[in-house]
Design a protein around this motif. Structure first.
Motif, mmCIF file in Angstrom:
data_model
loop_
_atom_site.group_PDB
_atom_site.id
_atom_site.type_symbol
_atom_site.label_atom_id
_atom_site.label_comp_id
_atom_site.label_asym_id
_atom_site.label_seq_id
_atom_site.Cartn_x
_atom_site.Cartn_y
_atom_site.Cartn_z
ATOM 1 N N SER A 1 45.931 9.124 48.749
ATOM 2 C CA SER A 1 45.561 8.506 50.019
ATOM 3 C C SER A 1 46.467 7.329 50.370
ATOM 4 C CB SER A 1 44.111 8.006 49.964
ATOM 5 O OG SER A 1 43.231 9.081 49.783
ATOM 6 N N VAL A 2 46.661 7.151 51.646
ATOM 7 C CA VAL A 2 47.491 6.070 52.170
ATOM 8 C C VAL A 2 46.647 4.798 52.283
ATOM 9 C CG1 VAL A 2 48.727 5.310 54.243
ATOM 10 C CG2 VAL A 2 48.993 7.659 53.415
ATOM 11 N N ASP A 3 47.217 3.677 51.832
ATOM 12 C CA ASP A 3 46.529 2.384 51.908
ATOM 13 C C ASP A 3 46.886 1.619 53.176
ATOM 14 O OD1 ASP A 3 45.223 2.371 49.232
ATOM 15 O OD2 ASP A 3 47.318 2.573 48.591
ATOM 16 N N LEU A 4 48.081 1.850 53.690
ATOM 17 C CA LEU A 4 48.506 1.195 54.918
ATOM 18 C C LEU A 4 49.321 2.186 55.738
ATOM 19 C CD1 LEU A 4 49.326 -2.233 55.838
ATOM 20 C CD2 LEU A 4 51.283 -0.708 56.079
ATOM 21 N N LEU A 5 48.915 2.382 56.983
ATOM 22 C CA LEU A 5 49.644 3.230 57.916
ATOM 23 C C LEU A 5 50.335 2.317 58.904
ATOM 24 C CD1 LEU A 5 50.361 5.992 59.162
ATOM 25 C CD2 LEU A 5 48.177 5.882 60.407
ATOM 26 N N LEU A 6 51.666 2.342 58.908
ATOM 27 C CA LEU A 6 52.460 1.484 59.782
ATOM 28 C C LEU A 6 52.974 2.316 60.947
ATOM 29 C CD1 LEU A 6 53.796 -1.306 60.261
ATOM 30 C CD2 LEU A 6 55.735 -0.462 58.947
ATOM 31 N N LEU A 7 52.422 2.051 62.129
ATOM 32 C CA LEU A 7 52.783 2.773 63.343
ATOM 33 C C LEU A 7 53.858 2.001 64.103
ATOM 34 C CD1 LEU A 7 49.145 3.678 64.447
ATOM 35 C CD2 LEU A 7 50.779 5.136 63.233
ATOM 36 N N PRO A 8 54.569 2.679 65.010
ATOM 37 C CA PRO A 8 55.668 2.025 65.731
ATOM 38 C C PRO A 8 55.175 1.077 66.823
ATOM 39 C CG PRO A 8 55.368 4.242 66.543
ATOM 40 C CD PRO A 8 54.420 4.083 65.377
ATOM 41 N N MET A 9 56.132 0.515 67.562
ATOM 42 C CA MET A 9 55.854 -0.356 68.699
ATOM 43 C C MET A 9 56.632 0.160 69.901
ATOM 44 S SD MET A 9 56.449 -4.423 69.187
ATOM 45 C CE MET A 9 58.224 -4.378 69.211
ATOM 46 N N GLN B 1 61.047 1.447 62.394
ATOM 47 C CA GLN B 1 60.198 1.895 61.293
ATOM 48 C C GLN B 1 61.019 2.054 60.013
ATOM 49 O OE1 GLN B 1 57.736 0.924 63.199
ATOM 50 N NE2 GLN B 1 56.521 2.233 61.923
ATOM 51 N N LEU B 2 62.255 2.498 60.155
ATOM 52 C CA LEU B 2 63.127 2.659 58.991
ATOM 53 C C LEU B 2 63.472 1.306 58.378
ATOM 54 C CD1 LEU B 2 65.496 5.415 60.396
ATOM 55 C CD2 LEU B 2 63.572 5.696 58.815
ATOM 56 N N TYR B 3 63.742 0.339 59.228
ATOM 57 C CA TYR B 3 64.041 -1.009 58.750
ATOM 58 C C TYR B 3 62.821 -1.567 58.008
ATOM 59 C CZ TYR B 3 65.317 -5.939 58.786
ATOM 60 O OH TYR B 3 65.589 -7.228 58.410
ATOM 61 N N ALA B 4 61.637 -1.394 58.604
ATOM 62 C CA ALA B 4 60.408 -1.881 57.969
ATOM 63 C C ALA B 4 60.174 -1.186 56.632
ATOM 64 C CB ALA B 4 59.219 -1.671 58.899
ATOM 65 N N ALA B 5 60.373 0.134 56.597
ATOM 66 C CA ALA B 5 60.172 0.893 55.353
ATOM 67 C C ALA B 5 61.105 0.387 54.255
ATOM 68 C CB ALA B 5 60.385 2.382 55.600
ATOM 69 N N LYS B 6 62.353 0.164 54.597
ATOM 70 C CA LYS B 6 63.319 -0.326 53.604
ATOM 71 C C LYS B 6 62.912 -1.709 53.094
ATOM 72 C CE LYS B 6 68.170 -1.361 52.660
ATOM 73 N NZ LYS B 6 67.762 -2.232 51.580
ATOM 74 N N LYS B 7 62.548 -2.593 54.004
ATOM 75 C CA LYS B 7 62.161 -3.953 53.600
ATOM 76 C C LYS B 7 60.907 -3.935 52.729
ATOM 77 C CE LYS B 7 65.277 -6.619 55.336
ATOM 78 N NZ LYS B 7 66.155 -7.358 54.447
ATOM 79 N N LEU B 8 59.916 -3.143 53.128
ATOM 80 C CA LEU B 8 58.693 -3.043 52.326
ATOM 81 C C LEU B 8 58.988 -2.476 50.943
ATOM 82 C CD1 LEU B 8 56.240 -1.764 55.070
ATOM 83 C CD2 LEU B 8 56.098 -3.974 53.872
ATOM 84 N N ASN B 9 59.847 -1.483 50.899
ATOM 85 C CA ASN B 9 60.229 -0.882 49.618
ATOM 86 C C ASN B 9 60.974 -1.897 48.741
ATOM 87 O OD1 ASN B 9 60.407 1.646 47.990
ATOM 88 N ND2 ASN B 9 62.587 1.197 48.170
ATOM 89 N N ASP B 10 61.866 -2.664 49.343
ATOM 90 C CA ASP B 10 62.633 -3.664 48.598
ATOM 91 C C ASP B 10 61.730 -4.734 47.993
ATOM 92 O OD1 ASP B 10 64.939 -2.301 49.280
ATOM 93 O OD2 ASP B 10 65.615 -3.766 50.770
ATOM 94 N N ILE B 11 60.652 -5.080 48.675
ATOM 95 C CA ILE B 11 59.718 -6.082 48.161
ATOM 96 C C ILE B 11 59.052 -5.569 46.890
ATOM 97 C CG2 ILE B 11 57.541 -7.283 48.633
ATOM 98 C CD1 ILE B 11 58.434 -7.357 51.602
ATOM 99 N N GLY B 12 58.766 -4.273 46.872
ATOM 100 C CA GLY B 12 58.254 -3.649 45.660
ATOM 101 C C GLY B 12 56.761 -3.717 45.431
ATOM 102 N N ILE B 13 55.995 -4.139 46.417
ATOM 103 C CA ILE B 13 54.543 -4.248 46.217
ATOM 104 C C ILE B 13 53.817 -2.922 46.432
ATOM 105 C CG2 ILE B 13 54.434 -6.689 46.804
ATOM 106 C CD1 ILE B 13 53.357 -5.805 49.586
#
Length: 165
Positions: free
Chosen positions: A55-63, A16-28
């Motif tokens: 409000s949250v637009d996307l909730l990213l849950l783990p696997m 989840q941390l890796y995904a958060a960093k990548k999503l943040n880096d994209i900047g959208i």
């Protein structure tokens, strides 16, 4: 006022941390983490859903993302219902290996769901580190050679990995 979408990454899975960093880096989107196993570089972490300012637009849950209708977050399990009040009206809830009960729960409250583990390219790429980890454990733990043992899809991917040129 921030016009970017708000993504919330949660779960006791370090991916989840890796995904958060990548999503943040994209900047959208503005990306936050909640009850994750550590922090992601340049991503704000919150300790309570009450800290959300919108409000949250996307909730990213783990696997895997659930145990019935409970989501494993750092230190405990939270019910799916815990997240309802923080989701925007057109929010998307995504997770890996979402069970039917969870999908139906969020869909019944008007949210779209997406199970990213149903994407073949992720399943295939996930088999590679799983196969390599399985081989490492097998070599260290078995009293016999690995030859002749069977581990289904993982062993097939492992055989392909080691035969690749």
């Amino acid at each position: 006022m921030n016009n970017k979408a708000l993504f919330l990454c949660t779960g006791a899975d370090r991916r989840q941390l890796y995904a958060a960093k990548k999503l943040n880096d994209i900047g959208i989107a503005e990306v936050l983490t909640f009850r994750t196993d550590g922090t992601a570089e340049n991503v704000r972490s919150i300790d309570s859903l009450d800290e959300l300012e919108r409000s949250v637009d996307l909730l990213l849950l783990p696997m895997p993302c659930s145990n019935g209708l409970n989501i494993p977050v750092l230190g405990r399990q939270l019910s799916c219902e815990s997240f309802l009040n923080c989701l925007g009206k057109s929010a998307i809830v995504t997770g890996g290996a979402m069970n039917t009960a969870m999908i139906e729960f969020f869909n019944s409250h008007g949210f779209d769901t997406a199970d990213y583990y149903r994407r073949e390219e992720l399943v295939v790429k996930n088999c590679i580190p799983t196969a390599e980890g399985a081989l490492s454990i097998a070599l260290n733990e078995l009293d016999v050679t690995v030859r002749g043992t069977s581990a289904g899809d993982v062993s097939q991917r492992l055989a392909l990995r080691f035969s690749a040129q």
